[in-house]
Enzyme design. Sequence first.
Site, PDB file in Angstrom:
ATOM      1  N   CYS A 107     -51.702 -10.308   0.826  1.00  0.00           N
ATOM      2  CA  CYS A 107     -50.628 -11.297   0.963  1.00  0.00           C
ATOM      3  C   CYS A 107     -50.551 -12.220  -0.249  1.00  0.00           C
ATOM      4  O   CYS A 107     -49.490 -12.376  -0.853  1.00  0.00           O
ATOM      5  CB  CYS A 107     -50.836 -12.119   2.236  1.00  0.00           C
ATOM      6  SG  CYS A 107     -49.708 -13.502   2.370  1.00  0.00           S
TER       7      CYS A 107
ATOM      8  N   CYS B 210     -47.020 -10.559  -0.159  1.00  0.00           N
ATOM      9  CA  CYS B 210     -45.982 -11.514   0.286  1.00  0.00           C
ATOM     10  C   CYS B 210     -45.681 -12.618  -0.717  1.00  0.00           C
ATOM     11  O   CYS B 210     -44.515 -12.877  -1.026  1.00  0.00           O
ATOM     12  CB  CYS B 210     -46.418 -12.189   1.590  1.00  0.00           C
ATOM     13  SG  CYS B 210     -47.268 -11.132   2.745  1.00  0.00           S
TER      14      CYS B 210
ATOM     15  N   LYS C  24     -44.476 -11.466  -4.281  1.00  0.00           N
ATOM     16  CA  LYS C  24     -43.208 -10.761  -4.024  1.00  0.00           C
ATOM     17  C   LYS C  24     -42.078 -11.763  -3.774  1.00  0.00           C
ATOM     18  O   LYS C  24     -40.998 -11.654  -4.342  1.00  0.00           O
ATOM     19  CB  LYS C  24     -43.407  -9.811  -2.833  1.00  0.00           C
ATOM     20  CG  LYS C  24     -42.224  -8.965  -2.402  1.00  0.00           C
ATOM     21  CD  LYS C  24     -41.255  -9.626  -1.473  1.00  0.00           C
ATOM     22  CE  LYS C  24     -41.805 -10.271  -0.256  1.00  0.00           C
ATOM     23  NZ  LYS C  24     -42.320  -9.381   0.754  1.00  0.00           N
TER      24      LYS C  24
ATOM     25  N   TYR D 137     -40.140  -1.348   3.827  1.00  0.00           N
ATOM     26  CA  TYR D 137     -40.129  -2.740   3.382  1.00  0.00           C
ATOM     27  C   TYR D 137     -40.257  -2.838   1.841  1.00  0.00           C
ATOM     28  O   TYR D 137     -39.455  -3.479   1.178  1.00  0.00           O
ATOM     29  CB  TYR D 137     -41.341  -3.483   3.938  1.00  0.00           C
ATOM     30  CG  TYR D 137     -41.305  -3.983   5.345  1.00  0.00           C
ATOM     31  CD1 TYR D 137     -41.037  -5.318   5.616  1.00  0.00           C
ATOM     32  CD2 TYR D 137     -41.621  -3.157   6.412  1.00  0.00           C
ATOM     33  CE1 TYR D 137     -41.072  -5.821   6.905  1.00  0.00           C
ATOM     34  CE2 TYR D 137     -41.661  -3.644   7.711  1.00  0.00           C
ATOM     35  CZ  TYR D 137     -41.384  -4.987   7.948  1.00  0.00           C
ATOM     36  OH  TYR D 137     -41.427  -5.471   9.222  1.00  0.00           O
ATOM     37  N   ILE D 138     -41.348  -2.241   1.328  1.00  0.00           N
ATOM     38  CA  ILE D 138     -41.670  -2.485  -0.078  1.00  0.00           C
ATOM     39  C   ILE D 138     -40.635  -1.844  -0.994  1.00  0.00           C
ATOM     40  O   ILE D 138     -40.178  -2.454  -1.971  1.00  0.00           O
ATOM     41  CB  ILE D 138     -43.107  -1.983  -0.384  1.00  0.00           C
ATOM     42  CG1 ILE D 138     -44.113  -2.836   0.402  1.00  0.00           C
ATOM     43  CG2 ILE D 138     -43.403  -2.009  -1.870  1.00  0.00           C
ATOM     44  CD1 ILE D 138     -45.570  -2.421   0.254  1.00  0.00           C
TER      45      ILE D 138
ATOM     46  N   GLU E 276     -37.380  -3.980  -0.754  1.00  0.00           N
ATOM     47  CA  GLU E 276     -37.517  -5.307  -1.365  1.00  0.00           C
ATOM     48  C   GLU E 276     -37.583  -5.201  -2.893  1.00  0.00           C
ATOM     49  O   GLU E 276     -36.930  -5.964  -3.616  1.00  0.00           O
ATOM     50  CB  GLU E 276     -38.782  -6.000  -0.841  1.00  0.00           C
ATOM     51  CG  GLU E 276     -38.646  -6.409   0.620  1.00  0.00           C
ATOM     52  CD  GLU E 276     -39.866  -7.122   1.198  1.00  0.00           C
ATOM     53  OE1 GLU E 276     -39.725  -7.766   2.235  1.00  0.00           O
ATOM     54  OE2 GLU E 276     -40.973  -7.029   0.599  1.00  0.00           O
TER      55      GLU E 276
ATOM     56  N   THR F  11     -49.144 -10.368   7.727  1.00  0.00           N
ATOM     57  CA  THR F  11     -50.130 -11.427   7.512  1.00  0.00           C
ATOM     58  C   THR F  11     -50.346 -12.316   8.746  1.00  0.00           C
ATOM     59  O   THR F  11     -51.492 -12.507   9.175  1.00  0.00           O
ATOM     60  CB  THR F  11     -49.693 -12.297   6.307  1.00  0.00           C
ATOM     61  OG1 THR F  11     -49.631 -11.451   5.176  1.00  0.00           O
ATOM     62  CG2 THR F  11     -50.635 -13.445   6.059  1.00  0.00           C
TER      63      THR F  11
ATOM     64  N   HIS G  97     -22.314 -26.772  13.378  1.00  0.00           N
ATOM     65  CA  HIS G  97     -21.232 -26.361  12.513  1.00  0.00           C
ATOM     66  C   HIS G  97     -21.242 -27.145  11.204  1.00  0.00           C
ATOM     67  O   HIS G  97     -21.537 -28.339  11.225  1.00  0.00           O
ATOM     68  CB  HIS G  97     -19.904 -26.612  13.260  1.00  0.00           C
ATOM     69  CG  HIS G  97     -18.715 -26.117  12.525  1.00  0.00           C
ATOM     70  ND1 HIS G  97     -18.447 -24.774  12.361  1.00  0.00           N
ATOM     71  CD2 HIS G  97     -17.714 -26.791  11.897  1.00  0.00           C
ATOM     72  CE1 HIS G  97     -17.329 -24.638  11.663  1.00  0.00           C
ATOM     73  NE2 HIS G  97     -16.869 -25.841  11.376  1.00  0.00           N
TER      74      HIS G  97
ATOM     75  N   GLU H 171     -24.479 -20.525  13.881  1.00  0.00           N
ATOM     76  CA  GLU H 171     -23.698 -20.904  15.070  1.00  0.00           C
ATOM     77  C   GLU H 171     -23.099 -19.667  15.740  1.00  0.00           C
ATOM     78  O   GLU H 171     -22.790 -19.674  16.929  1.00  0.00           O
ATOM     79  CB  GLU H 171     -22.611 -21.921  14.719  1.00  0.00           C
ATOM     80  CG  GLU H 171     -21.499 -21.409  13.834  1.00  0.00           C
ATOM     81  CD  GLU H 171     -20.501 -22.520  13.463  1.00  0.00           C
ATOM     82  OE1 GLU H 171     -19.928 -23.123  14.378  1.00  0.00           O
ATOM     83  OE2 GLU H 171     -20.311 -22.779  12.264  1.00  0.00           O
TER      84      GLU H 171
END
Length: 464
Positions: A44, A49, A52, A181-182, A185, A315, A440, A445
């Site tokens: 991490c 994380c 990144k 994910y990796i 990303e 993590t 708002h 919302e």
Amino acid sequence: MSEAYDYDLFVIGGGSGGVRAGRLAAGLGKRVGIAEEYRFGGTCVIRGCVPKKLFVYASQFGKAFEDSAGFGWRAGPAEFDWPTLVANKDTEVARLEALYRRGLENNGAEIFESRAVFEGPHEIHLLGQGRTVSAERILVATGGVANQLESLPGHQHCITSNETFHLESLPKAIVIYGGGYIAVEFACIFAGLGVTTTLIYRGDHILRGFDHDVSGLVQETMIKRGVRVILNRHFTEVEASGIFGRRVKLDDGTVIDCETVMLAAGRLPYTAGLGLEKAGVETGHKGEIKVDPYSRSSVPFILAVGDVTDRMALTPVAIHEAMCLIETEFRDNPTSPDHELVPTAVFSQPEIGTVGLPEYAACMEYERLNIFLARFTPMKNTLAGRDEKMVMKIIVDADNDRVIGVHIAGPEAGEMAQTLAIALKMGATKADFDRTMALHPTAAEELVTMYQPSYRIVNGERVD
Ligand code: NDP
């Protein structure tokens, strides 16, 4: 605690799970040793994380400069300097690493900068020190390692996410293999930094496992932003050749030249060479340590948390598992980690934030579902002239009105998912969402103003 051992708890691995367990146990007055072979902080902090996300921020400025024109700004030509980003990121990582170490030291844990392997069920050999210590309980928190795809010809010419954090220069063109994910990303990071980016994935839809409306929006937006996404294709070979230095060959004969090839084909539990067999610890087919609901391995005093157990490679989950373990082992309060309704984010561009079941999984578990779906242009994109949408989906068990999944793709989706997770954990119903006042003007919302289902699902079949 038995004086027959050198330590009450010995932790192997100084990542998020190991450090939390070591720190808490030491804080309770236990004799704790902790060994880390590389740097404290684990995946991490050191190569995941944290760096990144810093790269994600860096990669968003280019579009922000472009978008500012619609708001009246006239910015001069922007320039990006990769070495500055890498150096500043290194400083921040070093700061966090020091905090991890300090937390251990301040609580009285003994730190070993050494690889540690099992020599017996209670015995740990510290390679860097050439000595063996004993512990009543041992916690394995060694995390995971990138799948290097060793059967792929030319895999040695590729990098993984580990190396991206230390590239000497930014490549002009990169090919990324994977659709999780990796891969996603980093494809967004590199594309945002101006690198010609190609993502190759073996499936027909990136981010398998996510709700199709959010993964679909991410895929569509990535393509709009210039990422070349090639689906249903496999790498067959990577060569150190071609005009840019790397040549990727695909199973349909396509050849792509680039400077850098990044493998993002999953991560594997890091148990190789740990000597688990000497302690009699059972592992699964990926090498993961098999654990019971209390994070105990097949040898009850050998424990494991985090990615090495292959439960949920996140993590906060590793930290939670470590905290539960301390309750169970040292506070006489048996506590098993709760892996239900864990929120997660993909820091793609647009970002994904999600909690609960995606539609396909909900269909398998529930007879009748109400689906609320909104797809709209986020306000900021209007003046920016950016043709990018946001999507929000709420999945409701029609039999009791409980919200069982919320999926968002768009700006700040991760931030929203974190707070939505509280509501879902409390068992919120769609009626609870409906009686919550809208805030708002926000994108969020929309989550409390979708009054009518967009469609219904009965026994897995959509009925409009
Ligand atoms: P993922 O499991 O997310 O993705 C792995 C990808 O590699 C999938 O697309 C998979 O394809 C593909 N793949 C697997 N094996 C092969 C193979 N032999 N050949 C070709 N492709 C292959 O793993 P990541 O490495 O991206 O991330 C590891 C874990 O780390 C994640 O699961 C997540 O838990 C965590 N993580 C979390 C982040 C966050 O919270 N934002 C960020 C990064 C990682 P297929 O889908 O077909 O199986």
